[in-house]
Design an enzyme around this catalytic site. Structure first.
Site, PDB file in Angstrom:
ATOM      1  N   LYS A   1       0.834  -1.208   0.000  1.00 35.10           N
ATOM      2  CA  LYS A   1       0.000   0.000   0.000  1.00 35.10           C
ATOM      3  C   LYS A   1       0.874   1.265   0.000  1.00 35.10           C
ATOM      4  O   LYS A   1       0.561   2.246  -0.676  1.00 35.10           O
ATOM      5  CB  LYS A   1      -0.935  -0.019   1.216  1.00 35.10           C
TER       6      LYS A   1
ATOM      7  N   LYS B   1      -0.121  11.333   5.720  1.00 34.79           N
ATOM      8  CA  LYS B   1       0.166  10.230   6.640  1.00 34.79           C
ATOM      9  C   LYS B   1       0.805   9.059   5.876  1.00 34.79           C
ATOM     10  O   LYS B   1       1.786   8.476   6.303  1.00 34.79           O
ATOM     11  CB  LYS B   1      -1.148   9.803   7.303  1.00 34.79           C
TER      12      LYS B   1
HETATM   13  P1  NAD Z   1     -12.534   8.519   7.692  1.00 31.32           P
HETATM   14  O1  NAD Z   1     -11.876   9.511   8.557  1.00 31.32           O
HETATM   15  O2  NAD Z   1     -13.638   8.952   6.778  1.00 31.32           O
HETATM   16  O3  NAD Z   1     -13.115   7.314   8.561  1.00 31.32           O
HETATM   17  C1  NAD Z   1     -12.540   6.843   9.744  1.00 31.32           C
HETATM   18  C2  NAD Z   1     -13.664   6.458  10.698  1.00 31.32           C
HETATM   19  O4  NAD Z   1     -13.080   5.910  11.883  1.00 31.32           O
HETATM   20  C3  NAD Z   1     -14.526   7.645  11.136  1.00 31.32           C
HETATM   21  O5  NAD Z   1     -15.883   7.288  10.998  1.00 31.32           O
HETATM   22  C4  NAD Z   1     -14.144   7.878  12.600  1.00 31.32           C
HETATM   23  O6  NAD Z   1     -15.226   8.351  13.368  1.00 31.32           O
HETATM   24  C5  NAD Z   1     -13.759   6.469  13.003  1.00 31.32           C
HETATM   25  N1  NAD Z   1     -12.814   6.443  14.112  1.00 31.32           N
HETATM   26  C6  NAD Z   1     -11.670   7.150  14.269  1.00 31.32           C
HETATM   27  N2  NAD Z   1     -11.062   6.821  15.417  1.00 31.32           N
HETATM   28  C7  NAD Z   1     -11.860   5.889  16.013  1.00 31.32           C
HETATM   29  C8  NAD Z   1     -11.775   5.175  17.217  1.00 31.32           C
HETATM   30  N3  NAD Z   1     -10.776   5.367  18.068  1.00 31.32           N
HETATM   31  N4  NAD Z   1     -12.766   4.288  17.484  1.00 31.32           N
HETATM   32  C9  NAD Z   1     -13.796   4.086  16.622  1.00 31.32           C
HETATM   33  N5  NAD Z   1     -13.944   4.747  15.474  1.00 31.32           N
HETATM   34  C10 NAD Z   1     -12.978   5.634  15.172  1.00 31.32           C
HETATM   35  O7  NAD Z   1     -11.363   7.838   6.855  1.00 31.32           O
HETATM   36  P2  NAD Z   1     -11.497   6.970   5.509  1.00 31.32           P
HETATM   37  O8  NAD Z   1     -11.328   7.875   4.337  1.00 31.32           O
HETATM   38  O9  NAD Z   1     -12.655   6.073   5.590  1.00 31.32           O
HETATM   39  O10 NAD Z   1     -10.117   6.123   5.596  1.00 31.32           O
HETATM   40  C11 NAD Z   1      -9.973   5.013   6.463  1.00 31.32           C
HETATM   41  C12 NAD Z   1      -8.644   4.327   6.139  1.00 31.32           C
HETATM   42  O11 NAD Z   1      -8.669   3.889   4.772  1.00 31.32           O
HETATM   43  C13 NAD Z   1      -7.420   5.236   6.271  1.00 31.32           C
HETATM   44  O12 NAD Z   1      -6.333   4.508   6.790  1.00 31.32           O
HETATM   45  C14 NAD Z   1      -7.157   5.660   4.834  1.00 31.32           C
HETATM   46  O13 NAD Z   1      -5.787   5.990   4.637  1.00 31.32           O
HETATM   47  C15 NAD Z   1      -7.569   4.422   4.075  1.00 31.32           C
HETATM   48  N6  NAD Z   1      -8.007   4.654   2.685  1.00 31.32           N
HETATM   49  C16 NAD Z   1      -8.860   5.677   2.375  1.00 31.32           C
HETATM   50  C17 NAD Z   1      -9.242   5.858   1.044  1.00 31.32           C
HETATM   51  C18 NAD Z   1     -10.186   6.994   0.630  1.00 31.32           C
HETATM   52  O14 NAD Z   1     -10.310   7.220  -0.575  1.00 31.32           O
HETATM   53  N7  NAD Z   1     -10.828   7.685   1.553  1.00 31.32           N
HETATM   54  C19 NAD Z   1      -8.775   5.002   0.053  1.00 31.32           C
HETATM   55  C20 NAD Z   1      -7.950   3.951   0.402  1.00 31.32           C
HETATM   56  C21 NAD Z   1      -7.568   3.785   1.729  1.00 31.32           C
END
Ligand code: NAD
Length: 298
Positions: free
Chosen positions: A172, A240
């Site tokens: 990744k 990040k």
């Molecule tokens: P996001 O911030 O939209 O979602 C994260 C969720 O986790 C939120 O709903 C938040 O409330 C929850 N959260 C945070 N800390 C928490 C805790 N301690 N306990 C419970 N819930 C908690 O982020 P995202 O865009 O969904 O990304 C999630 C992961 O996927 C990241 O590592 C990101 O790098 C990866 N990712 C994102 C994308 C994208 O296009 N958004 C694509 C590939 C990978």
């Protein structure tokens, strides 16, 4: 295959992924720090738990989809965390993008509790999450991978067992280098072309058909052309991810000079208050340098 699935982290990615798991007929229990996000999906049939520990109790597989390494650490290993409730023989699948080092440490902790862990970060963005077409890069044991495969097939299309624990996260990091550097390159190309008098949509059209064409160019086309940078994938998350890539480069003795430059650019966007914008907003940094907004006066 297991039938009770726990899902923790229902953000931009986690919510549609959890939805697809539920639609495939699995019994789903969810938890999110902001409870309303979990309640949105509970209306559709999922059970809402009060803690990660409660999610783990009675679940065959627990999936986490959280922002960063400290979040996964807290949710898995912290007080009332997954490992306090995990069943013997259960499988923890972390689909967040985090450090391979933290991943390996947590996998060892899970083993100590009689459970096992896969790292399974994804690529494909919010659209891939909604459509169930993500690319999933998996690290961990072969047997655990085969056990989780039916679930991966519900959420993704390209599913690769890359290697042992941490290997999914390393793949990744490699993915994120290519995406960030490509966005930066397309931004430079667009600003140069536009300031020199060519229409940005024509530049994209011409480049798309040749060797320079890419999925990044295709997926970010509308954002570049319309200057609407709502996410998508947030600048702060990509910053990040390049931090993870640079740390891995340092650990393994691999200089990543251009990654370092784009990492600084993403850091600068955060300082400018654009951390929550889509990563394609890198374009605006190049525009600033050139004092030219693409498409203006063309
Ligand atoms: P996001 O911030 O939209 O979602 C994260 C969720 O986790 C939120 O709903 C938040 O409330 C929850 N959260 C945070 N800390 C928490 C805790 N301690 N306990 C419970 N819930 C908690 O982020 P995202 O865009 O969904 O990304 C999630 C992961 O996927 C990241 O590592 C990101 O790098 C990866 N990712 C994102 C994308 C994208 O296009 N958004 C694509 C590939 C990978």
């Amino acid at each position: 295959m297991a039938d009770r699935i726990g899902f923790i982290g229902l953000g931009i990615m986690g919510k549609p992924m959890a939805w697809n798991v539920m639609e495939a007929g699995y019994d789903l229990v969810v938890y999110n720090r902001t409870r309303e996000k979990a309640e949105e999906i509970s209306g559709d049939g999922a059970t809402v738990a009060d803690s990660p520990r409660e999610v783990a109790e009675g679940s065959d597989v627990v999936i986490t989809m959280l922002p960063d390494s400290p979040d996964v650490w807290e949710v898995v290993s912290g007080e009332n965390g997954v490992l306090e409730g995990i069943e013997e023989g259960a499988l923890l699948v972390d689909m967040s993008t985090i450090s391979p080092v933290v991943t390996r440490e947590l996998a060892e902790e899970a083993e100590g509790r009689g459970a096992s862990m896969l790292d399974a970060p994804v690529s494909g963005g919010d659209v891939g999450a909604q459509e169930g077409t993500l690319s999933i890069m998996v690290g961990g044991g072969e047997e655990d991978f085969e056990r989780a495969r039916p679930l991966f097939e519900v959420m993704g299309q390209t599913i690769t067992h890359v290697g042992p624990s941490g290997a999914g996260q390393t793949a990744k990091a490699a993915n994120q280098i290519v995406v960030a550097l490509t966005i930066e390159a397309v931004s430079e190309a667009l600003v140069l072309g536009s300031k020199a008098g060519a229409a940005p949509e024509k530049i994209l059209e011409a480049l798309s058909g040749g060797l320079a064409g890419s999925k990044v160019m295709e997926a970010k086309r509308e954002k570049f052309l319309s200057h609407t940078f709502d996410p998508g994938f947030r600048v702060e998350l990509h910053h990040k991810d390049l931090g993870i890539a640079l740390a891995a480069g340092r650990e393994y003795g691999v200089p990543l000079p251009v990654t370092a430059i784009v990492d600084q650019m993403l850091g600068s966007l955060k300082v400018k208050g654009k951390g929550d914008k889509d990563h394609s907003t890198i374009l605006t940094l190049i525009e600033e340098g050139a004092q030219h907004r693409i498409g203006e006066g063309v």
